[in-house]
Design a protein around this motif. Structure first.
Motif, mmCIF file in Angstrom:
data_model
loop_
_atom_site.group_PDB
_atom_site.id
_atom_site.type_symbol
_atom_site.label_atom_id
_atom_site.label_comp_id
_atom_site.label_asym_id
_atom_site.label_seq_id
_atom_site.Cartn_x
_atom_site.Cartn_y
_atom_site.Cartn_z
ATOM 1 N N GLY A 14 0.794 -1.220 0.000
ATOM 2 C CA GLY A 14 0.000 0.000 0.000
ATOM 3 C C GLY A 14 0.828 1.271 0.000
ATOM 4 O O GLY A 14 0.261 2.372 0.032
ATOM 5 N N GLU A 15 2.147 1.156 -0.073
ATOM 6 C CA GLU A 15 2.995 2.370 -0.107
ATOM 7 C C GLU A 15 2.831 3.087 -1.441
ATOM 8 O O GLU A 15 2.644 2.457 -2.492
ATOM 9 N N TRP A 16 2.945 4.415 -1.386
ATOM 10 C CA TRP A 16 2.849 5.244 -2.590
ATOM 11 C C TRP A 16 3.992 4.938 -3.551
ATOM 12 O O TRP A 16 3.811 4.849 -4.751
ATOM 13 N N THR A 17 5.211 4.758 -3.001
ATOM 14 C CA THR A 17 6.385 4.431 -3.816
ATOM 15 C C THR A 17 7.386 3.663 -2.962
ATOM 16 O O THR A 17 7.446 3.854 -1.741
ATOM 17 N N TYR A 18 8.140 2.814 -3.633
ATOM 18 C CA TYR A 18 9.208 2.082 -2.943
ATOM 19 C C TYR A 18 10.586 2.695 -3.215
ATOM 20 O O TYR A 18 11.588 2.212 -2.698
ATOM 21 N N LYS A 19 10.631 3.745 -4.034
ATOM 22 C CA LYS A 19 11.922 4.338 -4.398
ATOM 23 C C LYS A 19 12.651 4.947 -3.203
ATOM 24 O O LYS A 19 13.870 5.063 -3.207
ATOM 25 N N ASN A 20 11.888 5.360 -2.172
ATOM 26 C CA ASN A 20 12.518 6.020 -1.028
ATOM 27 C C ASN A 20 12.745 5.064 0.142
ATOM 28 O O ASN A 20 12.938 5.489 1.264
ATOM 29 N N ASN A 21 12.742 3.762 -0.142
ATOM 30 C CA ASN A 21 12.934 2.790 0.937
ATOM 31 C C ASN A 21 14.384 2.354 1.096
ATOM 32 O O ASN A 21 14.679 1.481 1.911
ATOM 33 N N ASN A 22 15.301 2.945 0.334
ATOM 34 C CA ASN A 22 16.725 2.598 0.501
ATOM 35 C C ASN A 22 17.595 3.807 0.196
ATOM 36 O O ASN A 22 17.229 4.655 -0.625
ATOM 37 N N ARG A 23 18.717 3.842 0.856
ATOM 38 C CA ARG A 23 19.707 4.899 0.635
ATOM 39 C C ARG A 23 21.095 4.319 0.841
ATOM 40 O O ARG A 23 21.273 3.305 1.528
ATOM 41 N N ASP A 24 22.094 4.996 0.248
ATOM 42 C CA ASP A 24 23.481 4.542 0.338
ATOM 43 C C ASP A 24 24.293 5.453 1.237
ATOM 44 O O ASP A 24 24.084 6.677 1.273
ATOM 45 N N ALA A 25 25.236 4.859 1.951
ATOM 46 C CA ALA A 25 26.229 5.597 2.734
ATOM 47 C C ALA A 25 27.607 5.286 2.155
ATOM 48 O O ALA A 25 28.003 4.119 2.090
ATOM 49 N N ILE A 26 28.306 6.319 1.686
ATOM 50 C CA ILE A 26 29.634 6.152 1.104
ATOM 51 C C ILE A 26 30.663 6.582 2.150
ATOM 52 O O ILE A 26 30.671 7.734 2.590
ATOM 53 N N VAL A 27 31.536 5.654 2.541
ATOM 54 C CA VAL A 27 32.518 5.906 3.599
ATOM 55 C C VAL A 27 33.902 5.595 3.062
ATOM 56 O O VAL A 27 34.129 4.537 2.464
ATOM 57 N N GLU A 28 34.826 6.516 3.271
ATOM 58 C CA GLU A 28 36.221 6.265 2.895
ATOM 59 C C GLU A 28 36.968 5.727 4.112
ATOM 60 O O GLU A 28 37.046 6.387 5.150
ATOM 61 N N VAL A 29 37.526 4.532 3.982
ATOM 62 C CA VAL A 29 38.271 3.893 5.068
ATOM 63 C C VAL A 29 39.756 4.050 4.785
ATOM 64 O O VAL A 29 40.259 3.619 3.741
ATOM 65 N N ILE A 30 40.466 4.689 5.699
ATOM 66 C CA ILE A 30 41.903 4.904 5.531
ATOM 67 C C ILE A 30 42.670 4.134 6.597
ATOM 68 O O ILE A 30 42.136 3.792 7.653
ATOM 69 N N ASP A 31 43.923 3.865 6.288
ATOM 70 C CA ASP A 31 44.748 3.034 7.163
ATOM 71 C C ASP A 31 45.558 3.919 8.103
ATOM 72 O O ASP A 31 46.628 4.411 7.751
ATOM 73 N N GLY A 32 45.027 4.159 9.282
ATOM 74 C CA GLY A 32 45.795 4.835 10.324
ATOM 75 C C GLY A 32 45.811 6.342 10.234
ATOM 76 O O GLY A 32 45.528 6.946 9.205
ATOM 77 N N LYS A 33 46.149 6.955 11.375
ATOM 78 C CA LYS A 33 46.231 8.398 11.483
ATOM 79 C C LYS A 33 47.694 8.840 11.477
ATOM 80 O O LYS A 33 48.602 8.035 11.637
ATOM 81 N N GLU A 34 47.905 10.129 11.286
ATOM 82 C CA GLU A 34 49.257 10.665 11.431
ATOM 83 C C GLU A 34 49.600 10.705 12.915
ATOM 84 O O GLU A 34 48.809 11.186 13.730
ATOM 85 N N LYS A 35 50.772 10.200 13.229
ATOM 86 C CA LYS A 35 51.168 10.024 14.628
ATOM 87 C C LYS A 35 52.026 11.194 15.080
ATOM 88 O O LYS A 35 53.040 11.508 14.462
ATOM 89 N N ILE A 36 51.599 11.828 16.153
ATOM 90 C CA ILE A 36 52.304 12.988 16.696
ATOM 91 C C ILE A 36 52.730 12.665 18.124
ATOM 92 O O ILE A 36 51.908 12.233 18.941
ATOM 93 N N LEU A 37 54.009 12.869 18.406
ATOM 94 C CA LEU A 37 54.572 12.608 19.733
ATOM 95 C C LEU A 37 54.973 13.917 20.379
ATOM 96 O O LEU A 37 55.645 14.748 19.754
ATOM 97 N N LEU A 38 54.535 14.134 21.610
ATOM 98 C CA LEU A 38 55.018 15.266 22.396
ATOM 99 C C LEU A 38 55.993 14.722 23.428
ATOM 100 O O LEU A 38 55.626 13.896 24.277
ATOM 101 N N LEU A 39 57.242 15.159 23.344
ATOM 102 C CA LEU A 39 58.311 14.707 24.244
ATOM 103 C C LEU A 39 58.640 15.831 25.210
ATOM 104 O O LEU A 39 58.928 16.958 24.795
ATOM 105 N N ALA A 40 58.584 15.537 26.516
ATOM 106 C CA ALA A 40 58.859 16.556 27.540
ATOM 107 C C ALA A 40 59.657 15.932 28.670
ATOM 108 O O ALA A 40 59.658 14.703 28.864
ATOM 109 N N ALA A 41 60.345 16.798 29.421
ATOM 110 C CA ALA A 41 61.118 16.323 30.577
ATOM 111 C C ALA A 41 60.281 16.347 31.843
ATOM 112 O O ALA A 41 60.600 15.648 32.814
ATOM 113 N N ALA A 42 59.191 17.127 31.844
ATOM 114 C CA ALA A 42 58.347 17.244 33.036
ATOM 115 C C ALA A 42 56.946 17.670 32.615
ATOM 116 O O ALA A 42 56.764 18.247 31.533
#
Length: 687
Positions: A274-302
């Motif tokens: 009984g739905e008016w249309t089935y065209k709006n019953n699905n949608r896509d999610a596009i996700v970019e998966v990347i391998d790891g982040k840029e690593k930043i180290l803060l080095l301190a004596a205290a």
């Protein structure tokens, strides 16, 4: 009506002089002798009289002034919403009625133009209602812009009032009356729609990320539906959701990123009878998966409050992972980092110096932060940017002043003027001397005096990226900025851009091809940009590129284009939805180079999300522009109103003045007269 007239720069009486000169010349030439018969002499003398009189007349430089009048009829634009939501209501009957309206207006000297969401059309009978989005605001704005300074009378907007892209037309200022015609049904249809998806466009390999689906219900109260999550056609998760009355239901999925690259996930809501249309019953999610982040180290004596400030700044960007190492308490977890922040290291206790030396040997970019515990001598010996001659522990309180000549990356000088109001930083007291060519971003200001001493400087050498912040206390800057503006923006943006500059990896490829976006909608143009470099990394031109695009459905597209200089663009249209990989090859200086990447094309059924005509929007547009609203059954009344209020014709006048001596045909006319005279003279045996 066009008008022409002569303008004389001299007195018109000179015309009689010209005629007299012509007559005298002809008389002297043909009536001083009796070489020919009288009739022949009159003929030849007449030709010579005309030629000499004309030449004398041209010497007066008379000007021919022409006034041209163009009549412009009033213009009516039929702005037709040709989106797919209109297709259910399109009939041959009302298309014929629109065509008759157009012809009737044209018979009354009104110019009628048909404009759709796509382009200008010749007529209305062959319109295709297939556009998958409705940007009514851009449609009206483009018409107003295209017909600026024209005799635009009215815009007739024929639409169902469903607007789903761009700025709403009721908020666009227009100087032309909009006569809107409503098409469609304003009674809500029974339907279930996947109204929206919320998700992060970027995810990291191995991490989990949410996808939230919003389900709108019209007429299916308290029904339970199955919502499925698919990847590459396989169901990876399912949930049941109870539909609420006249409300939005939410379904949350937690997805683990298991593959690198661009991934497409599809959410499907179960189809209900009984739905008016089935065209709006699905949608896509596009996700970019990347391998790891840029690593930043803060080095301190205290420990120090600045360390927490750096953490707050860096963790604003999801592309960075942040680690703190305090000498004697913990050790680095990674073998390699993209950037090291040496906070008051080398230090006078020497606890963190060995760690810093090991990191420097790996060629990692360093951001030095100087302070009261910095060993100035070891610092001066361990960096290629700055010497500070002074005694460790002696500090000076200085304010910051932005260097307006700094242009290595974009910074807003007006925003950075806020730094002048920040608390002073504690900087080592001494003599500052640059070791190499560097760029000063901030100067030290003592009281009201701006010195030449650098407070923040950068070494712009690609092989040895280094920056020095010659002071501690940025935690106070962040607190003070928040006190002024109730947000941390200026200080954080400044340091994030420095960190981005230092941690960015240099691209040494001689051939680069990339898309301007990683995701496009199916009606958008996919734009590729290409660059080629020689051994000195100078851009080169006239490089032929072969581009292969492969879809996840197995279809292949092949193109060729040229890099003509600088950065060349190449556009691809009409790609269907899917995830695509591309490979580009080119011969650069005798060597075959390759570049590859991914992008996605997403189909957005915006028109399927709403199926109830919105006549209220059309009424508002007309009210805002002193127009009227009609339904499609009221075209006869629309025609009467358009004719009864039509604008008057506009006359455009243009004036042109030209010295008649510049008319080429006059030269050929004189030449023809002289040629005729010469022919007769030769024919009669005269010289």
């Amino acid at each position: 009506m066009d008008k022409s007239s002569f303008i004389f720069t001299q007195s018109p009486l000179w015309i009689f002089v010209c005629l007299l000169v012509g007559a005298l010349y002809a008389w002297l030439l043909y009536f001083k002798t009796n070489e020919h018969s009288l009739k022949t002499r009159y003929l030849l003398a007449s030709l010579r009289f005309v030629v000499v009189a004309l030449i004398a007349f041209f010497l007066l430089a008379p000007v021919l002034r022409s006034v041209k009048n163009d009549i412009e009829n009033p213009i009516v634009v039929l702005a037709i919403d040709n989106s797919s939501s209109m297709s259910k209501y399109v009939s041959k009957q009302w298309l014929d009625a629109l065509d008759n309206l157009k012809k009737s207006l044209e018979q009354k000297d009104i110019e009628v133009v048909v404009q759709t969401l796509d382009k200008t059309q010749e007529g209305v009978k062959k319109l295709l209602f297939t556009r998958n989005s409705s940007d009514l605001g851009s449609l009206l704005k483009n018409i107003s812009s295209n017909y600026e300074n024209r005799n635009l009378d009215k815009i007739v907007l024929i639409s169902d009032g469903i607007h789903n892209q761009g700025i709403s037309p009721e908020y666009i200022p227009l100087n032309t009356s909009i006569y809107s015609v409503g098409v469609g049904d304003t009674i809500p249809k029974k339907d279930v729609a996947l109204q929206a998806l919320f998700f992060n466009k970027l995810a990291y390999l191995g991490n989990k990320f949410p996808i939230i689906a919003e389900i709108r219900n019209d007429g299916f109260e308290e029904r339970e539906v199955v919502v499925s999550l698919l990847q590459e056609g396989n169901v990876i998760a399912q949930q049941k959701s109870k539909l609420r009355k006249n409300n939005i239901s939410e379904v949350d999925f937690l997805v683990q990123a298991q593959q690198k690259g661009i991934q497409k996930y599809t959410i499907i809501v179960e189809n209900l009878e009984g739905e008016w249309t089935y065209k709006n019953n699905n949608r896509d999610a596009i996700v970019e998966v990347i391998d790891g982040k840029e690593k930043i180290l803060l080095l301190a004596a205290a420990p120090h409050p600045d360390i927490k400030a750096f953490r707050s700044i860096i963790e604003k960007n999801d592309n960075y992972s942040f680690e703190v190492v305090i000498a004697g308490i913990n050790s680095p977890k990674e073998n390699r980092y993209d950037l090291v922040i040496a906070y008051q290291v080398p230090d006078i206790s020497g606890q963190a110096n060995a760690l810093l030396e090991g990191l420097q040997k790996k060629g990692i970019p360093i951001l030095f932060v100087l302070g009261a515990t910095t060993d100035l001598q070891k610092f001066s010996n361990s960096n290629a940017l700055l010497n500070v001659n002074g005694r460790s522990g002696d500090i000076d309180e200085v304010f910051a002043s932005f260097n307006i000549n700094f242009n290595k990356f974009s910074l807003e000088a007006e925003k950075l003027n806020l730094l002048k109001q920040m608390p002073p930083l504690a900087t080592p007291y001494g003599e500052y001397k640059s070791k190499s060519q560097n760029e000063i971003l901030l100067y030290q200001t003592i009281g009201r005096l701006q010195t030449n001493k650098p407070l923040l400087s950068l070494l712009m050498n690609k092989q040895n990226k280094t920056a020095v912040l010659a002071g501690e206390g940025i935690w106070q800057w962040r607190l003070e900025e928040y006190n002024f503006t109730e947000k941390n923006e200026v200080v954080d943006e400044l340091f994030l851009k420095i960190i981005q500059f230092l941690s960015a990896k240099e691209d040494t490829r001689k051939f680069r091809v990339y898309t301007t976006n990683t995701e496009y909608q199916d009606f958008e143009t996919v734009v590729f940009e290409a660059e080629a470099y020689n051994d000195l990394f100078e851009k080169i031109a006239n490089v032929k590129v072969s581009l292969d695009i492969n879809s996840d459905k197995g279809k292949k597209y092949t193109y060729e284009f040229m890099i003509t200089g600088g950065t060349s663009k190449f556009e691809v249209n009409n790609l269907p939805e899917g995830v695509y990989t591309y490979t580009a090859t080119a011969n650069i200086l005798g060597k075959t180079e390759k570049a590859s990447g991914q992008f996605a094309v997403r189909k957005v059924e915006l028109e399927a999300l709403s199926h109830t005509a919105n006549f209220d929007l059309l009424r508002k547009i007309s009210q805002n522009t002193q127009g009227n609203f009609y339904t499609i059954q009221m075209l006869d009344k629309l025609q009467k109103d358009l004719l009864s209020t039509k604008k008057a014709k506009v006359i455009h006048s243009s004036e042109e003045s030209l010295e008649i001596i510049h008319f080429k045909w006059l030269f050929f006319a004189i030449l023809a007269l002289l040629s005729i005279e010469w022919f007769f003279r030769k024919y009669l045996g005269a010289y």
